[in-house]
Design a protein around this motif. Structure first.
Motif, PDB file in Angstrom:
ATOM      1  N   MET A 209     -15.193  51.850  32.293  1.00 31.36           N
ATOM      2  CA  MET A 209     -13.869  52.454  32.302  1.00 31.36           C
ATOM      3  C   MET A 209     -12.897  51.580  31.522  1.00 31.36           C
ATOM      4  SD  MET A 209     -13.602  53.668  36.300  1.00 31.36           S
ATOM      5  CE  MET A 209     -11.978  54.412  36.071  1.00 31.36           C
ATOM      6  N   ALA A 210     -11.912  52.222  30.909  1.00 31.26           N
ATOM      7  CA  ALA A 210     -10.897  51.487  30.163  1.00 31.26           C
ATOM      8  C   ALA A 210      -9.998  50.721  31.119  1.00 31.26           C
ATOM      9  CB  ALA A 210     -10.053  52.458  29.335  1.00 31.26           C
ATOM     10  N   PRO A 211      -9.425  49.592  30.675  1.00 34.30           N
ATOM     11  CA  PRO A 211      -8.509  48.847  31.535  1.00 34.30           C
ATOM     12  C   PRO A 211      -7.378  49.731  32.038  1.00 34.30           C
ATOM     13  CG  PRO A 211      -9.036  47.584  29.581  1.00 34.30           C
ATOM     14  CD  PRO A 211      -9.595  48.956  29.368  1.00 34.30           C
ATOM     15  N   GLY A 212      -6.904  49.428  33.236  1.00 35.21           N
ATOM     16  CA  GLY A 212      -5.808  50.186  33.817  1.00 35.21           C
ATOM     17  C   GLY A 212      -4.479  49.802  33.207  1.00 35.21           C
ATOM     18  N   PRO A 213      -3.396  50.343  33.750  1.00 35.36           N
ATOM     19  CA  PRO A 213      -2.058  50.044  33.237  1.00 35.36           C
ATOM     20  C   PRO A 213      -1.782  48.547  33.232  1.00 35.36           C
ATOM     21  CG  PRO A 213      -1.994  51.849  34.821  1.00 35.36           C
ATOM     22  CD  PRO A 213      -3.374  51.277  34.883  1.00 35.36           C
ATOM     23  N   ALA A 214      -1.128  48.091  32.195  1.00 37.76           N
ATOM     24  CA  ALA A 214      -0.735  46.679  32.045  1.00 37.76           C
ATOM     25  C   ALA A 214      -1.937  45.740  32.110  1.00 37.76           C
ATOM     26  CB  ALA A 214       0.294  46.307  33.110  1.00 37.76           C
ATOM     27  N   GLY A 215      -3.103  46.231  31.647  1.00 39.18           N
ATOM     28  CA  GLY A 215      -4.266  45.373  31.588  1.00 39.18           C
ATOM     29  C   GLY A 215      -4.937  45.116  32.922  1.00 39.18           C
ATOM     30  N   ARG A 216      -4.603  45.862  33.949  1.00 43.12           N
ATOM     31  CA  ARG A 216      -5.233  45.663  35.250  1.00 43.12           C
ATOM     32  C   ARG A 216      -6.689  46.131  35.223  1.00 43.12           C
ATOM     33  NH1 ARG A 216      -0.274  47.933  36.183  1.00 43.12           N
ATOM     34  NH2 ARG A 216       1.233  46.760  37.429  1.00 43.12           N
ATOM     35  N   THR A 217      -7.496  45.523  36.063  1.00 43.36           N
ATOM     36  CA  THR A 217      -8.876  45.958  36.227  1.00 43.36           C
ATOM     37  C   THR A 217      -8.891  47.392  36.748  1.00 43.36           C
ATOM     38  OG1 THR A 217      -9.634  43.717  36.684  1.00 43.36           O
ATOM     39  CG2 THR A 217     -11.006  45.509  37.516  1.00 43.36           C
TER      40      THR A 217
ATOM     41  N   ARG B 245     -13.354  33.096  37.437  1.00 40.70           N
ATOM     42  CA  ARG B 245     -14.421  32.099  37.438  1.00 40.70           C
ATOM     43  C   ARG B 245     -15.465  32.410  38.510  1.00 40.70           C
ATOM     44  NH1 ARG B 245     -11.300  28.214  37.389  1.00 40.70           N
ATOM     45  NH2 ARG B 245     -11.282  27.523  39.558  1.00 40.70           N
ATOM     46  N   ASP B 246     -15.023  32.888  39.676  1.00 44.73           N
ATOM     47  CA  ASP B 246     -15.944  33.233  40.752  1.00 44.73           C
ATOM     48  C   ASP B 246     -16.846  34.396  40.342  1.00 44.73           C
ATOM     49  OD1 ASP B 246     -16.319  32.831  43.923  1.00 44.73           O
ATOM     50  OD2 ASP B 246     -16.420  34.972  43.472  1.00 44.73           O
ATOM     51  N   VAL B 247     -16.259  35.405  39.705  1.00 46.94           N
ATOM     52  CA  VAL B 247     -17.039  36.554  39.239  1.00 46.94           C
ATOM     53  C   VAL B 247     -18.031  36.116  38.159  1.00 46.94           C
ATOM     54  CG1 VAL B 247     -16.895  38.781  38.054  1.00 46.94           C
ATOM     55  CG2 VAL B 247     -15.255  38.219  39.856  1.00 46.94           C
ATOM     56  N   GLU B 248     -17.593  35.313  37.222  1.00 43.93           N
ATOM     57  CA  GLU B 248     -18.478  34.856  36.159  1.00 43.93           C
ATOM     58  C   GLU B 248     -19.609  33.976  36.705  1.00 43.93           C
ATOM     59  OE1 GLU B 248     -15.661  33.006  33.571  1.00 43.93           O
ATOM     60  OE2 GLU B 248     -15.176  34.890  32.513  1.00 43.93           O
ATOM     61  N   ARG B 249     -19.309  33.218  37.751  1.00 39.48           N
ATOM     62  CA  ARG B 249     -20.346  32.376  38.366  1.00 39.48           C
ATOM     63  C   ARG B 249     -21.446  33.246  38.968  1.00 39.48           C
ATOM     64  NH1 ARG B 249     -19.420  27.867  43.212  1.00 39.48           N
ATOM     65  NH2 ARG B 249     -21.521  26.949  43.095  1.00 39.48           N
ATOM     66  N   ALA B 250     -21.083  34.402  39.516  1.00 41.93           N
ATOM     67  CA  ALA B 250     -22.095  35.321  40.048  1.00 41.93           C
ATOM     68  C   ALA B 250     -22.977  35.856  38.927  1.00 41.93           C
ATOM     69  CB  ALA B 250     -21.426  36.471  40.802  1.00 41.93           C
ATOM     70  N   PHE B 251     -22.383  36.270  37.824  1.00 39.46           N
ATOM     71  CA  PHE B 251     -23.179  36.753  36.692  1.00 39.46           C
ATOM     72  C   PHE B 251     -24.135  35.665  36.200  1.00 39.46           C
ATOM     73  CE2 PHE B 251     -19.707  40.016  35.757  1.00 39.46           C
ATOM     74  CZ  PHE B 251     -20.494  41.102  36.094  1.00 39.46           C
ATOM     75  N   THR B 252     -23.675  34.429  36.207  1.00 40.16           N
ATOM     76  CA  THR B 252     -24.534  33.316  35.804  1.00 40.16           C
ATOM     77  C   THR B 252     -25.713  33.164  36.755  1.00 40.16           C
ATOM     78  OG1 THR B 252     -22.703  32.122  34.767  1.00 40.16           O
ATOM     79  CG2 THR B 252     -24.625  30.824  35.413  1.00 40.16           C
ATOM     80  N   ALA B 253     -25.462  33.314  38.054  1.00 42.44           N
ATOM     81  CA  ALA B 253     -26.535  33.230  39.045  1.00 42.44           C
ATOM     82  C   ALA B 253     -27.555  34.340  38.834  1.00 42.44           C
ATOM     83  CB  ALA B 253     -25.957  33.295  40.456  1.00 42.44           C
ATOM     84  N   PHE B 254     -27.091  35.525  38.461  1.00 38.80           N
ATOM     85  CA  PHE B 254     -28.018  36.625  38.181  1.00 38.80           C
ATOM     86  C   PHE B 254     -28.934  36.270  37.003  1.00 38.80           C
ATOM     87  CE2 PHE B 254     -24.569  39.871  39.663  1.00 38.80           C
ATOM     88  CZ  PHE B 254     -24.699  39.415  40.960  1.00 38.80           C
ATOM     89  N   ARG B 255     -28.332  35.756  35.947  1.00 36.85           N
ATOM     90  CA  ARG B 255     -29.126  35.397  34.764  1.00 36.85           C
ATOM     91  C   ARG B 255     -30.173  34.345  35.112  1.00 36.85           C
ATOM     92  NH1 ARG B 255     -24.022  35.913  32.216  1.00 36.85           N
ATOM     93  NH2 ARG B 255     -23.651  33.668  32.359  1.00 36.85           N
TER      94      ARG B 255
ATOM     95  N   ASN C 268     -13.484  41.766  32.399  1.00 39.26           N
ATOM     96  CA  ASN C 268     -13.973  43.019  31.793  1.00 39.26           C
ATOM     97  C   ASN C 268     -14.946  43.765  32.709  1.00 39.26           C
ATOM     98  OD1 ASN C 268     -12.548  42.737  29.299  1.00 39.26           O
ATOM     99  ND2 ASN C 268     -14.043  41.178  28.701  1.00 39.26           N
ATOM    100  N   VAL C 269     -14.564  43.892  33.971  1.00 37.59           N
ATOM    101  CA  VAL C 269     -15.371  44.634  34.932  1.00 37.59           C
ATOM    102  C   VAL C 269     -14.563  45.824  35.450  1.00 37.59           C
ATOM    103  CG1 VAL C 269     -16.775  42.686  35.675  1.00 37.59           C
ATOM    104  CG2 VAL C 269     -14.592  43.140  36.832  1.00 37.59           C
ATOM    105  N   THR C 270     -15.269  46.793  36.012  1.00 38.31           N
ATOM    106  CA  THR C 270     -14.639  47.896  36.729  1.00 38.31           C
ATOM    107  C   THR C 270     -14.851  47.662  38.213  1.00 38.31           C
ATOM    108  OG1 THR C 270     -14.968  49.518  34.969  1.00 38.31           O
ATOM    109  CG2 THR C 270     -14.717  50.380  37.198  1.00 38.31           C
ATOM    110  N   ALA C 271     -13.787  47.673  38.980  1.00 38.82           N
ATOM    111  CA  ALA C 271     -13.901  47.529  40.430  1.00 38.82           C
ATOM    112  C   ALA C 271     -14.406  48.844  41.024  1.00 38.82           C
ATOM    113  CB  ALA C 271     -12.555  47.153  41.034  1.00 38.82           C
TER     114      ALA C 271
END
Length: 240
Positions: free
Chosen positions: A1-9, A124-134, A164-167
């Motif tokens: 999905m495209a970013p929300g208003p004002a760049g919100r997730t 950083r917390d979200v990116e750390r999870a993606f790193t753990a997946f890899r 750059n994630v969709t909640a």
């Protein structure tokens, strides 16, 4: 999905298609997404070491036997604790793996008593999870994120925009967390599902011991009603 208003997730809750949000289904396609949160907080290592099980391999095996496409929202800490299971789920085309944070700490407060991630540490917390997946060898990863506890505010949506994630939220609460009555969990899901629904359940034996038994009833009954199970990625294709 495209970013929300004002760049919100952006936030996705359920598909609205065809007949829209009508109670009877109308012309909306009868699809439903079952999602399973694989929760484990950053500080639960000692509990796992003492024998508490935060996984649920029997549930995953059941989903395979029933051929139910599903989305697993996994914490990075869970992937570290159960790398072989994470890899098996994340390389099986029946499943897709989405991000449920690394630590399972809250992104807004109050949130069910969870410790809170600071604004500057959220991405950083979200990116750390993606790193753990890899590191675990998880390949079928999608750029979706579920807030621990489903708790978020405008500050969190702004802070996570760089990730750059969709909640992904939900419209049907299964009530399986800490439940011991599988029948009650199944009834809650079956009563709540509508065309395009997104159901939240859990993939943790210690915190959701009745989920597998509930799914054994939910899946055939929904199929009998004409529903088709899809992953969140498919549900999102025509959603908005």
């Amino acid at each position: 999905m495209a970013p929300g208003p004002a760049g919100r997730t952006p936030v996705f809750e359920r598909r609205v298609a065809g007949g829209g949000r009508d109670a009877g289904g109308g012309s909306a396609e009868k699809v439903v997404a079952l999602t399973f949160d694989a929760d484990m907080t950053a500080d639960q290592g000692p509990r796992a070491a003492s024998g508490e099980r935060f996984d649920n391999p029997e549930l995953v095996a059941l989903l395979r036997r029933l051929k139910v496409p599903s989305t697993v929202f996994m914490t990075g800490r869970w992937a570290e604790e159960y790398p072989a299971q994470a890899r098996a789920i994340g390389t099986d085309p029946l499943f897709e793996v989405a991000n449920h944070s690394y630590s399972h700490h809250a992104f807004s407060s109050p949130c069910y008593g969870l410790p809170v991630v600071g604004k500057n540490a959220m991405t950083r917390d979200v990116e750390r999870a993606f790193t753990a997946f890899r590191k675990a060898g998880v390949r079928n990863v999608v750029p979706y994120f579920r807030f621990p506890g489903g708790c978020y505010d405008d500050t969190a949506l702004r802070a996570l925009a760089p990730a750059n994630v969709t909640a992904v939220q939900w419209d049907v609460i299964s009530g399986d967390a800490f439940a011991t009555d599988a029948g009650a969990v199944a009834e809650q899901v079956l009563d709540g599902v509508r065309p395009g629904s997104l159901v939240v359940m859990h993939c943790t034996r210690s915190a959701a011991p009745a989920t597998e038994a509930a799914v054994r009833r939910i899946v055939p009954e929904l199929r009998e009603r004409g529903y088709r199970f899809v992953k969140v990625s498919e549900l999102m294709e025509d959603g908005g």
